[in-house]
Motif scaffolding. Structure first.
Motif, mmCIF file in Angstrom:
data_model
loop_
_atom_site.group_PDB
_atom_site.id
_atom_site.type_symbol
_atom_site.label_atom_id
_atom_site.label_comp_id
_atom_site.label_asym_id
_atom_site.label_seq_id
_atom_site.Cartn_x
_atom_site.Cartn_y
_atom_site.Cartn_z
ATOM 1 N N PRO A 181 0.823 -1.220 0.000
ATOM 2 C CA PRO A 181 0.000 0.000 0.000
ATOM 3 C C PRO A 181 0.847 1.255 0.000
ATOM 4 O O PRO A 181 1.871 1.344 0.683
ATOM 5 C CB PRO A 181 -0.822 -0.127 1.291
ATOM 6 C CG PRO A 181 -0.019 -1.034 2.176
ATOM 7 C CD PRO A 181 0.680 -1.985 1.261
ATOM 8 N N SER A 182 0.400 2.232 -0.784
ATOM 9 C CA SER A 182 1.038 3.544 -0.780
ATOM 10 C C SER A 182 0.553 4.325 0.443
ATOM 11 O O SER A 182 -0.242 3.832 1.247
ATOM 12 C CB SER A 182 0.693 4.289 -2.062
ATOM 13 O OG SER A 182 -0.713 4.482 -2.150
ATOM 14 N N SER A 183 1.026 5.551 0.568
ATOM 15 C CA SER A 183 0.597 6.380 1.703
ATOM 16 C C SER A 183 -0.905 6.606 1.673
ATOM 17 O O SER A 183 -1.589 6.524 2.706
ATOM 18 C CB SER A 183 1.342 7.724 1.668
ATOM 19 O OG SER A 183 2.738 7.521 1.786
ATOM 20 N N ALA A 184 -1.449 6.877 0.474
ATOM 21 C CA ALA A 184 -2.892 7.093 0.367
ATOM 22 C C ALA A 184 -3.658 5.827 0.716
ATOM 23 O O ALA A 184 -4.697 5.871 1.386
ATOM 24 C CB ALA A 184 -3.243 7.559 -1.043
ATOM 25 N N GLU A 185 -3.141 4.680 0.281
ATOM 26 C CA GLU A 185 -3.821 3.422 0.588
ATOM 27 C C GLU A 185 -3.729 3.095 2.074
ATOM 28 O O GLU A 185 -4.662 2.528 2.644
ATOM 29 C CB GLU A 185 -3.224 2.283 -0.246
ATOM 30 C CG GLU A 185 -3.624 2.331 -1.710
ATOM 31 C CD GLU A 185 -2.964 1.230 -2.519
ATOM 32 O OE1 GLU A 185 -3.604 0.724 -3.451
ATOM 33 O OE2 GLU A 185 -1.807 0.889 -2.226
ATOM 34 N N ARG A 186 -2.605 3.424 2.712
ATOM 35 C CA ARG A 186 -2.504 3.182 4.151
ATOM 36 C C ARG A 186 -3.501 4.043 4.920
ATOM 37 O O ARG A 186 -4.099 3.591 5.904
ATOM 38 C CB ARG A 186 -1.072 3.452 4.636
ATOM 39 C CG ARG A 186 -0.101 2.335 4.291
ATOM 40 C CD ARG A 186 1.199 2.487 5.058
ATOM 41 N NE ARG A 186 1.959 3.637 4.591
ATOM 42 C CZ ARG A 186 2.868 3.590 3.627
ATOM 43 N NH1 ARG A 186 3.122 2.450 3.023
ATOM 44 N NH2 ARG A 186 3.531 4.677 3.266
ATOM 45 N N LEU A 187 -3.686 5.289 4.469
ATOM 46 C CA LEU A 187 -4.703 6.129 5.099
ATOM 47 C C LEU A 187 -6.093 5.543 4.880
ATOM 48 O O LEU A 187 -6.937 5.559 5.787
ATOM 49 C CB LEU A 187 -4.623 7.548 4.531
ATOM 50 C CG LEU A 187 -3.395 8.374 4.932
ATOM 51 C CD1 LEU A 187 -3.397 9.714 4.198
ATOM 52 C CD2 LEU A 187 -3.362 8.594 6.445
ATOM 53 N N ALA A 188 -6.340 5.015 3.682
ATOM 54 C CA ALA A 188 -7.637 4.409 3.409
ATOM 55 C C ALA A 188 -7.835 3.155 4.252
ATOM 56 O O ALA A 188 -8.937 2.879 4.734
ATOM 57 C CB ALA A 188 -7.753 4.080 1.922
ATOM 58 N N LEU A 189 -6.763 2.374 4.456
ATOM 59 C CA LEU A 189 -6.859 1.194 5.321
ATOM 60 C C LEU A 189 -7.177 1.599 6.754
ATOM 61 O O LEU A 189 -7.997 0.947 7.425
ATOM 62 C CB LEU A 189 -5.538 0.408 5.282
ATOM 63 C CG LEU A 189 -5.304 -0.498 4.076
ATOM 64 C CD1 LEU A 189 -3.876 -1.025 4.087
ATOM 65 C CD2 LEU A 189 -6.291 -1.656 4.079
ATOM 66 N N ALA A 190 -6.528 2.659 7.229
ATOM 67 C CA ALA A 190 -6.815 3.126 8.586
ATOM 68 C C ALA A 190 -8.263 3.588 8.704
ATOM 69 O O ALA A 190 -8.942 3.307 9.707
ATOM 70 C CB ALA A 190 -5.857 4.254 8.969
ATOM 71 N N ALA A 191 -8.752 4.292 7.675
ATOM 72 C CA ALA A 191 -10.151 4.725 7.700
ATOM 73 C C ALA A 191 -11.095 3.534 7.657
ATOM 74 O O ALA A 191 -12.138 3.534 8.320
ATOM 75 C CB ALA A 191 -10.415 5.667 6.523
ATOM 76 N N GLU A 192 -10.724 2.510 6.896
ATOM 77 C CA GLU A 192 -11.556 1.301 6.822
ATOM 78 C C GLU A 192 -11.621 0.608 8.179
ATOM 79 O O GLU A 192 -12.685 0.192 8.626
ATOM 80 C CB GLU A 192 -10.968 0.355 5.770
ATOM 81 C CG GLU A 192 -11.741 -0.941 5.565
ATOM 82 C CD GLU A 192 -13.014 -0.734 4.789
ATOM 83 O OE1 GLU A 192 -13.841 -1.655 4.796
ATOM 84 O OE2 GLU A 192 -13.193 0.340 4.189
ATOM 85 N N ARG A 193 -10.462 0.481 8.832
ATOM 86 C CA ARG A 193 -10.451 -0.149 10.156
ATOM 87 C C ARG A 193 -11.255 0.671 11.161
ATOM 88 O O ARG A 193 -11.960 0.113 12.009
ATOM 89 C CB ARG A 193 -9.007 -0.320 10.638
ATOM 90 C CG ARG A 193 -8.254 -1.439 9.942
ATOM 91 C CD ARG A 193 -6.952 -1.754 10.652
ATOM 92 N NE ARG A 193 -6.019 -0.651 10.580
ATOM 93 C CZ ARG A 193 -5.097 -0.513 9.641
ATOM 94 N NH1 ARG A 193 -5.001 -1.397 8.684
ATOM 95 N NH2 ARG A 193 -4.262 0.510 9.664
#
Length: 434
Positions: A212-224
């Motif tokens: 995951p890129s930085s944007a995807e990591r932020l999206a993963l955190a939002a998903e969690r």
């Protein structure tokens, strides 16, 4: 020593090498396409034509890596064959509007995600991964293939045959009995080491290029965060509904058993109240289980302040003395606020049944144009006739209430009110319709 040869004994090492070789084989059709322009330019020197083939071939491979589905396919393959913990690409959720910004209130459904699409940077990293994947696949495949062929051919010298392997003008031939077998074993070991090296290189590259890129990591955190909020919401629903029902039903059953012979009418009323409470709790349970199974569970049970008289009747059937004080127009409070107010009063009354020392339970609901005030007061101390462990609790009731009130931007107070009473007071901001 054993730690050094352990990778040679793992099946995942050779699965990773197979993954690398698969990328090399999959690039063969692109190599054929890259040869077509060279066939029309036969007058060019051999070196120029070879360089042109490599450039066109690399461009075609990179173009495949830029395609949107390629990244997801490569992530799935790398996860299964390389055993690298790569998360799936995450859907980017729509940002809330300014007017609706903020944390969703209790009971609100989570926002639906928009379709995920890799960004330009992610597609570029995928193209680089695919180029390195193909390059490692061809290099590892040729090296391990030559070594494997040598390992299978050299032992022929044990029978006195003239066996050897030639590649690019270089010949490997062993003469003599045991020497040929030792050389063959060395070639096979080197072939296995090449597989380990190729697999290790791909495993090192996968998190950096497919991760995951930085944007995807932020999206993963939002998903969690969203999943955690949904789990907490469902936990509140179960705690409020099932906890209250079990507490009230236990007390009502005890009351029905005590008056069954002396007052059959009161016993039947208590049993009927148990039936109604259990039916309401089953509706809540079916809804929550449907959400957990990702099924269409229908409309969520909506109990509001309009259902407060029924809740108070169930408490009276349990033998409690309830003294309501309703001021203003509680029926005009609607929507999420009315549902949350019902749950708050339900939890407060449940705590009064569990921990109260008998005596009247005062319930206050005051609706004003600028706010809604809720209150529950009950006696504390000994003398309930119930053992202290009759109603074990999880300790999540008051913290859950405080969190619910905080999400509604209200005020929460709970604690002793003098030496013999416990008071729960909640103030919620509200705007009643004109």
């Amino acid at each position: 020593m054993f730690r050094g040869i352990r990778p040679l004994l793992r099946g995942s090492t050779y699965a990773g090498a197979l993954f690398a070789h698969g990328g090399a084989f999959a690039s063969i059709p692109l190599l054929v396409l890259a040869l077509l322009p060279v066939l029309e330019w036969r007058s060019a020197p051999y070196g120029v034509r070879a360089a042109l083939v490599l450039v066109v071939w690399a461009a075609l491979i990179g173009a495949v890596g830029l395609a949107r589905p390629t990244r997801r396919v490569l992530i799935v393959c790398a996860r299964r064959l390389l055993h690298v913990p790569l998360p799936d690409p995450v859907a980017v959720r729509r940002s809330p509007s300014r007017s609706g910004a903020g944390t969703a209130p209790p009971g609100a459904a989570p926002a639906s995600p928009a379709p995920a699409a890799p960004s330009g940077a992610d597609r570029g990293r995928t193209a680089v991964w695919l180029l390195l994947h193909v390059a490692l696949g061809w290099a590892g495949g040729l090296a391990s293939g030559v070594l494997l062929l040598a390992g299978l051919t050299l032992p022929g010298n044990w029978l006195g045959a003239e066996a050897g392997v030639s590649l690019f003008g270089w010949t490997l031939r062993a003469r003599g009995g045991w020497g040929s077998w030792a050389a063959a074993l060395g070639c096979l070991l080197l072939a296995a080491v090449v597989c380990v090296a190729v697999t290790g290189a791909l495993r090192w590259l996968a998190p950096r290029l497919l991760g995951p890129s930085s944007a995807e990591r932020l999206a993963l955190a939002a998903e969690r965060e969203l999943l955690l909020a949904e789990r907490n919401r469902l936990a509140h629903e179960l705690h409020d509904s099932i906890g209250h029902t079990l507490t009230a039903a236990t007390i009502q059953a005890a009351v029905a058993g005590e008056v069954l012979s002396a007052d059959p009418v009161a016993a039947r009323a208590a049993l009927r109240s148990i039936e109604e409470s259990a039916r309401a709790a089953l509706e809540d349970l079916d809804y929550v289980l449907g959400v957990l199974r990702e099924e269409k569970s229908g409309t969520a049970p909506t109990r509001t302040l309009a259902d407060l008289p029924e809740l108070l009747d169930r408490l009276r059937h349990a033998g409690a003395e309830v003294v309501p004080e309703l001021t203003g127009e509680p029926a005009q409070v609607q929507g999420t606020l009315s549902r949350a107010a019902y749950r708050i009063l339900q939890e407060g009354l449940t705590n009064a049944l569990r921990h109260g020392a008998g005596g009247p339970i005062e319930v206050r609901v005051a609706a004003a144009p600028d706010g809604l005030e809720l209150g529950v007061v009950n006696r504390t101390g000994a003398g309930t006739g119930r053992s202290p462990g009759a109603f074990p609790t999880s300790g999540h009731g008051l913290p859950g209430l405080a969190e619910r009130v905080r999400l509604l931007h209200g005020e929460f107070e709970a604690g002793p009110d003098g030496p013999y009473h416990w008071r729960l007071t909640v103030r919620l901001p509200v705007r009643l319709p004109a």
